[in-house]
Motif scaffolding. Structure first.
Motif, PDB file in Angstrom:
ATOM      1  N   ALA A   9       0.833  -1.203   0.000  1.00 28.94           N
ATOM      2  CA  ALA A   9       0.000   0.000   0.000  1.00 28.94           C
ATOM      3  C   ALA A   9       0.868   1.253   0.000  1.00 28.94           C
ATOM      4  N   GLU A  10       1.957   1.217   0.755  1.00 31.15           N
ATOM      5  CA  GLU A  10       2.858   2.375   0.797  1.00 31.15           C
ATOM      6  C   GLU A  10       3.537   2.593  -0.559  1.00 31.15           C
ATOM      7  N   THR A  11       3.900   1.505  -1.208  1.00 27.32           N
ATOM      8  CA  THR A  11       4.509   1.617  -2.540  1.00 27.32           C
ATOM      9  C   THR A  11       3.526   2.207  -3.540  1.00 27.32           C
ATOM     10  N   ALA A  12       2.278   1.745  -3.489  1.00 29.39           N
ATOM     11  CA  ALA A  12       1.265   2.270  -4.399  1.00 29.39           C
ATOM     12  C   ALA A  12       1.047   3.760  -4.170  1.00 29.39           C
ATOM     13  N   GLN A  13       1.011   4.190  -2.908  1.00 26.02           N
ATOM     14  CA  GLN A  13       0.830   5.605  -2.610  1.00 26.02           C
ATOM     15  C   GLN A  13       2.039   6.423  -3.069  1.00 26.02           C
ATOM     16  N   ARG A  14       3.242   5.851  -2.927  1.00 28.12           N
ATOM     17  CA  ARG A  14       4.431   6.560  -3.383  1.00 28.12           C
ATOM     18  C   ARG A  14       4.386   6.761  -4.898  1.00 28.12           C
ATOM     19  N   LEU A  15       3.908   5.746  -5.612  1.00 19.92           N
ATOM     20  CA  LEU A  15       3.778   5.872  -7.058  1.00 19.92           C
ATOM     21  C   LEU A  15       2.744   6.934  -7.431  1.00 19.92           C
ATOM     22  N   PHE A  31       4.076  12.757 -18.663  1.00 13.07           N
ATOM     23  CA  PHE A  31       3.433  11.800 -17.770  1.00 13.07           C
ATOM     24  C   PHE A  31       3.611  10.396 -18.333  1.00 13.07           C
ATOM     25  N   THR A  32       4.781   9.807 -18.064  1.00 16.00           N
ATOM     26  CA  THR A  32       5.114   8.473 -18.565  1.00 16.00           C
ATOM     27  C   THR A  32       5.480   7.567 -17.390  1.00 16.00           C
ATOM     28  N   VAL A  33       5.361   6.268 -17.605  1.00 13.67           N
ATOM     29  CA  VAL A  33       5.708   5.344 -16.534  1.00 13.67           C
ATOM     30  C   VAL A  33       7.193   5.430 -16.210  1.00 13.67           C
ATOM     31  N   GLN A  34       8.013   5.729 -17.213  1.00 12.08           N
ATOM     32  CA  GLN A  34       9.448   5.854 -16.966  1.00 12.08           C
ATOM     33  C   GLN A  34       9.730   7.033 -16.034  1.00 12.08           C
ATOM     34  N   ALA A  35       9.083   8.154 -16.292  1.00 19.42           N
ATOM     35  CA  ALA A  35       9.288   9.335 -15.446  1.00 19.42           C
ATOM     36  C   ALA A  35       8.758   9.095 -14.041  1.00 19.42           C
ATOM     37  N   ILE A  36       7.629   8.423 -13.928  1.00 14.99           N
ATOM     38  CA  ILE A  36       7.034   8.150 -12.617  1.00 14.99           C
ATOM     39  C   ILE A  36       7.890   7.168 -11.841  1.00 14.99           C
ATOM     40  N   SER A  37       8.408   6.160 -12.520  1.00 14.80           N
ATOM     41  CA  SER A  37       9.296   5.191 -11.869  1.00 14.80           C
ATOM     42  C   SER A  37      10.546   5.885 -11.347  1.00 14.80           C
ATOM     43  N   ALA A  38      11.125   6.759 -12.155  1.00 15.08           N
ATOM     44  CA  ALA A  38      12.341   7.466 -11.741  1.00 15.08           C
ATOM     45  C   ALA A  38      12.059   8.402 -10.563  1.00 15.08           C
ATOM     46  N   ALA A  39      10.944   9.108 -10.615  1.00 17.23           N
ATOM     47  CA  ALA A  39      10.613  10.069  -9.553  1.00 17.23           C
ATOM     48  C   ALA A  39      10.291   9.379  -8.240  1.00 17.23           C
ATOM     49  N   SER A  40       9.711   8.200  -8.318  1.00 18.85           N
ATOM     50  CA  SER A  40       9.287   7.489  -7.110  1.00 18.85           C
ATOM     51  C   SER A  40      10.363   6.575  -6.541  1.00 18.85           C
ATOM     52  N   GLY A  41      11.327   6.186  -7.388  1.00 22.44           N
ATOM     53  CA  GLY A  41      12.305   5.202  -6.964  1.00 22.44           C
ATOM     54  C   GLY A  41      11.758   3.791  -6.932  1.00 22.44           C
ATOM     55  N   VAL A  42      10.612   3.587  -7.582  1.00 19.90           N
ATOM     56  CA  VAL A  42       9.969   2.280  -7.640  1.00 19.90           C
ATOM     57  C   VAL A  42      10.174   1.707  -9.042  1.00 19.90           C
ATOM     58  N   SER A  43      10.486   0.450  -9.119  1.00 19.63           N
ATOM     59  CA  SER A  43      10.769  -0.166 -10.414  1.00 19.63           C
ATOM     60  C   SER A  43       9.532  -0.209 -11.292  1.00 19.63           C
ATOM     61  N   LEU A  44       9.768  -0.302 -12.597  1.00 19.14           N
ATOM     62  CA  LEU A  44       8.655  -0.442 -13.536  1.00 19.14           C
ATOM     63  C   LEU A  44       7.873  -1.721 -13.269  1.00 19.14           C
ATOM     64  N   GLY A  45       8.596  -2.774 -12.911  1.00 19.02           N
ATOM     65  CA  GLY A  45       7.915  -4.028 -12.622  1.00 19.02           C
ATOM     66  C   GLY A  45       6.943  -3.883 -11.462  1.00 19.02           C
ATOM     67  N   SER A  46       7.342  -3.164 -10.437  1.00 14.05           N
ATOM     68  CA  SER A  46       6.463  -2.949  -9.290  1.00 14.05           C
ATOM     69  C   SER A  46       5.288  -2.061  -9.682  1.00 14.05           C
ATOM     70  N   TYR A  48       3.842  -1.850 -12.612  1.00 21.89           N
ATOM     71  CA  TYR A  48       2.878  -2.669 -13.362  1.00 21.89           C
ATOM     72  C   TYR A  48       2.201  -3.695 -12.448  1.00 21.89           C
ATOM     73  N   HIS A  49       2.923  -4.153 -11.445  1.00 20.15           N
ATOM     74  CA  HIS A  49       2.329  -5.104 -10.502  1.00 20.15           C
ATOM     75  C   HIS A  49       1.153  -4.465  -9.761  1.00 20.15           C
ATOM     76  N   HIS A  50       1.320  -3.207  -9.363  1.00 22.41           N
ATOM     77  CA  HIS A  50       0.283  -2.548  -8.569  1.00 22.41           C
ATOM     78  C   HIS A  50      -0.863  -2.005  -9.426  1.00 22.41           C
TER      79      HIS A  50
END
Length: 216
Positions: A9-15, A31-46, A48-50
């Motif tokens: 839940a915390e990871t989803a909120q961070r994203l 507004f791209t998944v790459q930019a969001i992944s970089a800004a959040s520090g969360v992997s692309l795999g995570s 897409y998982h959430h």
């Protein structure tokens, strides 16, 4: 909630937090998944998982922003003593939310022409329902009592929310000459005039305190 669920839940909120920041800084083009992944520090795999997809993340962010808006709009109805006070408070609260949370408001309005809302319409509607229902619950007794016009709720919503939503859209787009403070002062009573049943002015003794809504 288990520790694993809590971390999820915390990871989803961070994203979602990162997605809103990315959109506010760079707009829809950035507004791209790459930019969001970089800004959040969360992997692309995570990511897409959430959320399943980029559209799934965008729909989840839209739902979060819209629920926050609806909750802000419903909050002053708890103490609204008259139909007029309530309608005016709804309109003022919407515009105050725009002033206080422009990033969320900007994302809501930017999403109107997007494809992900249609693709995730059921999920969005499910998220919004508990937040919007208190507004309708407040209005129904006033409609039955003949204080507010008897219309389908979707049309009544358009009469009350439509003017402030369009004002917000133009303000957020930077349309010149649109003063949000003036809109908060002027529009709520004009909107009340559009949904009240009687054309006669209310008695001077009618208790109707000014909504205690402001923004920095």
């Amino acid at each position: 909630m288990s520790p694993k669920q809590q971390r999820g839940a915390e990871t989803a909120q961070r994203l979602l937090d990162a997605a809103l920041a990315v959109h506010e800084e760079g707009g829809s083009e950035q507004f791209t998944v790459q930019a969001i992944s970089a800004a959040s520090g969360v992997s692309l795999g995570s990511l897409y998982h959430h959320f399943g997809s980029a559209d799934g993340l965008a729909a989840a962010l839209y739902s979060r922003c819209m629920v926050a808006l609806l909750e802000a709009v419903a909050a002053p109805l708890v103490t609204a003593r008259t139909a007029r006070a309530g309608v005016r408070a709804i309109a003022a609260a919407y515009l105050t939310f725009v002033a206080e949370q422009p990033a969320a408001a900007r994302f809501i309005h930017a999403s109107s022409a997007s494809g992900y809302l249609a693709a995730h319409a059921e999920t969005v509607a499910t998220a919004k329902k508990p937040a919007i229902e208190p507004i309708f619950e407040w209005a129904r007794p006033h409609v039955r009592a003949g204080r507010i016009v008897d219309l389908p709720e979707a049309l009544l919503e358009m009469l009350i929310i439509g003017p402030v939503a369009e004002t917000a859209r133009r303000y957020l787009a930077g349309v010149p000459g649109l003063d949000l403070d003036e809109a908060i002062r002027v529009l709520p009573d004009r909107i009340w005039q559009s949904v009240r049943v009687s054309a006669e002015p209310p008695p001077e003794s009618e208790p109707d305190p000014e909504p205690e809504l402001s923004h920095p």
